[in-house]
Design a protein around this motif. Structure first.
Motif, mmCIF file in Angstrom:
data_model
loop_
_atom_site.group_PDB
_atom_site.id
_atom_site.type_symbol
_atom_site.label_atom_id
_atom_site.label_comp_id
_atom_site.label_asym_id
_atom_site.label_seq_id
_atom_site.Cartn_x
_atom_site.Cartn_y
_atom_site.Cartn_z
ATOM 1 N N GLU A 1 32.946 -22.624 -27.489
ATOM 2 C CA GLU A 1 31.684 -23.081 -28.488
ATOM 3 C C GLU A 1 31.712 -23.047 -29.540
ATOM 4 O O GLU A 1 31.453 -23.910 -30.613
ATOM 5 N N ILE A 2 32.890 -23.799 -30.615
ATOM 6 C CA ILE A 2 33.431 -23.149 -31.841
ATOM 7 C C ILE A 2 33.627 -25.089 -31.789
ATOM 8 O O ILE A 2 32.484 -25.271 -32.807
ATOM 9 N N ILE A 3 33.968 -25.830 -30.253
ATOM 10 C CA ILE A 3 34.539 -26.604 -30.451
ATOM 11 C C ILE A 3 32.813 -27.405 -30.853
ATOM 12 O O ILE A 3 32.151 -28.498 -30.969
ATOM 13 N N GLU A 4 31.990 -27.248 -30.106
ATOM 14 C CA GLU A 4 30.142 -28.251 -29.618
ATOM 15 C C GLU A 4 29.734 -27.701 -30.980
ATOM 16 O O GLU A 4 29.229 -28.431 -31.261
ATOM 17 N N GLN A 5 29.421 -25.842 -31.809
ATOM 18 C CA GLN A 5 29.008 -25.578 -32.450
ATOM 19 C C GLN A 5 28.924 -26.418 -34.042
ATOM 20 O O GLN A 5 29.024 -27.200 -35.220
ATOM 21 N N THR A 6 31.356 -26.372 -33.814
ATOM 22 C CA THR A 6 31.427 -27.363 -34.950
ATOM 23 C C THR A 6 30.801 -29.473 -35.237
ATOM 24 O O THR A 6 30.648 -29.571 -36.097
ATOM 25 N N ALA A 7 31.042 -29.061 -34.280
ATOM 26 C CA ALA A 7 30.154 -31.173 -33.409
ATOM 27 C C ALA A 7 29.183 -30.743 -34.151
ATOM 28 O O ALA A 7 29.006 -32.450 -34.908
ATOM 29 N N PHE A 8 28.166 -29.956 -33.917
ATOM 30 C CA PHE A 8 26.491 -30.818 -33.805
ATOM 31 C C PHE A 8 26.556 -30.673 -35.674
ATOM 32 O O PHE A 8 25.882 -31.301 -36.061
ATOM 33 N N LYS A 9 27.541 -29.686 -36.217
ATOM 34 C CA LYS A 9 27.276 -29.709 -37.700
ATOM 35 C C LYS A 9 27.673 -30.353 -38.219
ATOM 36 O O LYS A 9 26.941 -30.987 -39.327
ATOM 37 N N THR A 10 28.493 -31.158 -37.491
ATOM 38 C CA THR A 10 29.010 -32.684 -38.317
ATOM 39 C C THR A 10 29.103 -33.472 -38.108
ATOM 40 O O THR A 10 28.874 -34.756 -38.853
ATOM 41 N N GLY A 11 28.950 -33.620 -36.697
ATOM 42 C CA GLY A 11 28.155 -35.087 -36.043
ATOM 43 C C GLY A 11 29.626 -35.944 -35.724
ATOM 44 O O GLY A 11 29.601 -36.900 -34.663
#
Length: 208
Positions: free
Chosen positions: A35-45
């Motif tokens: 979940e940390i990976i997915e949400q960080t990817a969403f925030k950063t692009g």
């Protein structure tokens, strides 16, 4: 002091992620890794694969090279930007309630809290090699990963925390899965949490 959060730092191949997942299931609270990976990817692009690797592993070969990575006009490298957004995600997830978090300097990010148990999971080189070989069935891949992954994790951790990754004084407890086994490690951490509080389905109740 109650324990509402558990961070799991781990050597590659030690089974730390499995310990974290089983512990969260036993405590009845969320387990955060993917979940940390997915949400960080969403925030950063950034692509999830990039976040997965760069969120814990330093690519540079030495401190100077890492320090002088390409930076924008604000003096921030892509790695710095990723770190800041990953930190945001972790704090947001923690804000939702008790949980278990694996890796990503979560122990350092939550260092101001007094309701966190910081755990380091390790094992002998032989135990980790055998475990990874069973998973990937590729001895050459195993040897390379055992040499590279922890070195990159250690470097990344030191750069962003100024602390030494894996040093026992930086954690509340360190456990050897090679000696104790994964399930026994889970039970030990669970018992520590239960002596401080009762955690079930994300709700914490103080014991009398």
């Amino acid at each position: 002091m109650s324990i509402n959060y558990v961070t799991i730092s781990r050597e590659y191949g030690s089974g730390g992620r499995e310990v974290g997942k089983k512990l969260a299931d036993k405590l009845g609270i969320p387990f955060y890794d993917k979940e940390i990976i997915e949400q960080t990817a969403f925030k950063t692009g950034f692509a999830e694969e990039y976040v997965k690797k760069q969120g814990e592993y330093a690519n540079a070969k030495n401190w100077i090279e890492y320090s002088f990575s390409a930076r924008n006009s604000y003096g921030m490298s892509p790695e710095d930007y990723l770190w800041s957004k990953q930190r945001e995600v972790i704090l947001e997830l923690v804000g939702k309630g008790p949980c278990v978090i694996v890796g990503r300097c979560a122990d350092y990010i939550l260092k101001e809290r007094n309701d966190v148990l910081n755990v380091f999971i390790h094992a002998s080189y032989e135990c980790r090699r055998d475990r990874i070989t069973r998973i990937y069935k590729d001895p050459e891949h195993t040897e390379k990963m055992l040499k590279d992954v922890d070195k990159k994790r250690k470097f990344n951790y030191r750069y962003y925390t100024e602390q030494e990754w894996g040093k026992c004084q930086n954690y509340d407890i360190t456990l050897d899965t090679g000696t104790l086994g994964v399930d026994n490690c889970v039970d030990i951490i669970f018992d520590i949490c239960k002596t401080k509080n009762v955690v079930k389905d994300g709700k914490t109740e103080e014991k009398e």
